[in-house]
Design a protein around this motif. Structure first.
Motif, PDB file in Angstrom:
ATOM      1  N   LEU A  90      37.700  43.461  46.338  1.00  0.00           N
ATOM      2  CA  LEU A  90      38.419  43.377  45.066  1.00  0.00           C
ATOM      3  C   LEU A  90      38.873  44.763  44.641  1.00  0.00           C
TER       4      LEU A  90
ATOM      5  N   LEU B 163      38.173  37.966  37.824  1.00  0.00           N
ATOM      6  CA  LEU B 163      38.452  37.747  39.243  1.00  0.00           C
ATOM      7  C   LEU B 163      37.183  37.466  40.047  1.00  0.00           C
ATOM      8  N   LYS B 164      36.086  38.124  39.690  1.00  0.00           N
ATOM      9  CA  LYS B 164      34.817  37.835  40.372  1.00  0.00           C
ATOM     10  C   LYS B 164      34.435  36.367  40.152  1.00  0.00           C
TER      11      LYS B 164
ATOM     12  N   ILE C  42      32.319  38.615  47.070  1.00  0.00           N
ATOM     13  CA  ILE C  42      32.878  39.946  46.874  1.00  0.00           C
ATOM     14  C   ILE C  42      31.892  40.949  47.471  1.00  0.00           C
TER      15      ILE C  42
ATOM     16  N   THR D  50      34.129  46.515  45.767  1.00  0.00           N
ATOM     17  CA  THR D  50      35.118  46.653  44.701  1.00  0.00           C
ATOM     18  C   THR D  50      35.585  48.100  44.655  1.00  0.00           C
TER      19      THR D  50
ATOM     20  N   ILE E  60      41.740  41.321  47.481  1.00  0.00           N
ATOM     21  CA  ILE E  60      42.256  40.764  46.230  1.00  0.00           C
ATOM     22  C   ILE E  60      42.646  41.915  45.317  1.00  0.00           C
TER      23      ILE E  60
ATOM     24  N   ALA F 169      43.848  43.052  41.678  1.00  0.00           N
ATOM     25  CA  ALA F 169      43.776  42.575  40.297  1.00  0.00           C
ATOM     26  C   ALA F 169      45.041  42.951  39.544  1.00  0.00           C
TER      27      ALA F 169
END
Length: 92
Positions: A17, A34-35, A45, A48, A84, A86
């Motif tokens: 992420l 998003l998590k 995940i 990050t 992903i 954000a």
């Protein structure tokens, strides 16, 4: 004779992420949202990264140095399948 057991649990797909904080919203809101969405989708995940942008690169959104960093960090997880971002990304 010993019986061998097998797990029937399907492993979660691993995801990385990447978030972009701004002055109005902050990073925590979008990361947590998003998590939660990733968890609902059955993703795990594993990494990050917070990226503070000075300028948006039209080709990659982030600069070439950050692309390299994301690639290197992602390489630490051989089963990583998904990155992903954000933020809203569009095709070139």
């Amino acid at each position: 004779m010993k019986q061998k057991t097998y797990s029937t649990e399907i492993p979660k797909e691993q995801a990385f992420l990447i978030g972009f904080p701004n002055d109005q919203e902050g990073l925590d809101v979008s990361f947590e949202e998003l998590k939660a969405l990733a968890d609902t989708a059955g993703l795990e995940i594993v990494r990050t990264l917070e990226v503070k942008l000075r300028d948006i690169n039209p080709a990659t959104y982030v600069g070439s140095g950050k692309v390299k960093e994301i690639k290197e960090l992602g390489a630490e997880f051989p089963d990583l399948h998904l990155f992903i971002f954000a933020t809203e990304l569009t095709h070139a």
